[in-house]
Design an enzyme around this catalytic site. Structure first.
Site, short mmCIF file in Angstrom:
data_model
loop_
_atom_site.label_atom_id
_atom_site.label_comp_id
_atom_site.label_asym_id
_atom_site.label_seq_id
_atom_site.Cartn_x
_atom_site.Cartn_y
_atom_site.Cartn_z
N SER A 1 -2.98 -0.56 0.64
CA SER A 1 -2.70 -0.85 2.08
C SER A 1 -1.49 -0.24 2.67
O SER A 1 -0.66 0.37 1.87
CB SER A 1 -2.24 -2.42 1.98
OG SER A 1 -1.69 -3.01 3.28
N TYR B 1 1.83 -10.10 -0.99
CA TYR B 1 1.11 -9.30 -0.76
C TYR B 1 1.45 -7.80 -0.92
O TYR B 1 0.96 -6.87 -1.33
CB TYR B 1 0.54 -9.23 0.64
CG TYR B 1 -0.57 -8.36 0.77
CD1 TYR B 1 -1.86 -8.60 0.71
CD2 TYR B 1 -0.15 -7.28 1.90
CE1 TYR B 1 -2.63 -7.74 1.23
CE2 TYR B 1 -1.13 -6.34 2.38
CZ TYR B 1 -2.28 -6.59 1.85
OH TYR B 1 -3.71 -5.64 2.38
#
Length: 253
Positions: free
Chosen positions: A145, A158
């Protein structure tokens, strides 16, 4: 399509929706055989139905459970004979917008178990088979990501897992060299999926302002993964970043 191309076998985790579904469909349409993995069988079967002429199996899998992961790869090899590609995609944001001091430990553990432990378990299972199969080798592509580089506000779980995934990618890439196992990572920013729908209505920025963000077609991510996947094993895209051009990432903060 030659004989070598027609034998390409992929495992795609998180294949029941979003990026995983888009990548699975792209690979199936390109002639890959694909094992579709996800928590629920129904969405996996819906993915398979999008390419009815494709060779696929749906295997309900919780990537955080070692027995589930072993069953996934056993089913793949039993059906298709080998594993040429793992797209390590399954992941979760966890509870959004929760300050670090308020994040429940159970929520932290769920994100770590899915994003990091699950990625490790799948990579380990793929690695074992790629090392032992004939011809030897294969490719693992981890879904990182842009949060593997720069966090959003209130995203501690995350972001921590995605930073860790970069270390996993580098270590697997190094250890895989003697066995023709190529490992890379794709870092994605604002692909249009159900998980990112809130970006278009407004996302919290580092300065405290909520601002809508542009998104890109998830098919562009799928094509990038396919390009990485179809390189010869002597070549590797170590890291690729694919993002909506105008999103506030470069210069974020």
């Amino acid at each position: 399509m030659n004989a070598e191309e027609s034998s390409r076998i992929a495992v795609v985790t998180g294949a029941g929706s979003g990026i995983g579904r888009a990548v699975a469909v792209e690979l199936l349409r390109a002639g890959w055989s694909v094992a579709l993995a996800g928590r629920r069988a129904g969405p996996l079967e819906e993915t398979a139905a999008l390419v009815p002429e494709g060779a696929s199996i749906a295997v309900a899998t919780d990537v955080a459970r070692p027995d589930d992961v072993d069953g996934l790869f056993e089913a793949t090899v039993e059906r298709f004979g080998r594993v040429d590609l793992l797209f390590n995609n399954a992941g979760t944001f966890g509870p959004g917008g929760v300050p670090v001091e308020e994040l429940p430990y159970d929520a932290w553990r769920h994100v770590v178990d899915t994003n990091l432990n699950g990625a490790f378990l799948c990579a380990q299972a793929a690695y074992r088979r790629m090392k032992e199969q004939v011809p030897q080798g294969g490719r693992i592509i981890n879904n990182g990501s842009i949060s593997a580089h720069t966090p959003r506000p209130h995203s501690v779980a995350y972001t921590a897992t995605k930073h860790a995934l970069t270390g996993l990618t580098k270590s697997l890439s190094l250890d895989g060299r003697p066995y023709s196992i190529a490992v890379g990572q794709i870092d994605i920013g604002n692909a249009a999926t159900d998980m990112t729908a809130r970006m278009e209505t407004g996302a919290l920025q580092a300065n405290g302002v909520v601002t809508p963000e542009p998104v890109m077609d998830v098919a562009d991510v799928a094509r990038t993964v396919r390009h990485m996947a179809e390189l010869p094993l002597g070549a590797n895209v170590q890291f690729a970043t694919v993002l909506a051009t105008a999103m506030p990432y470069v210069g974020r903060g």
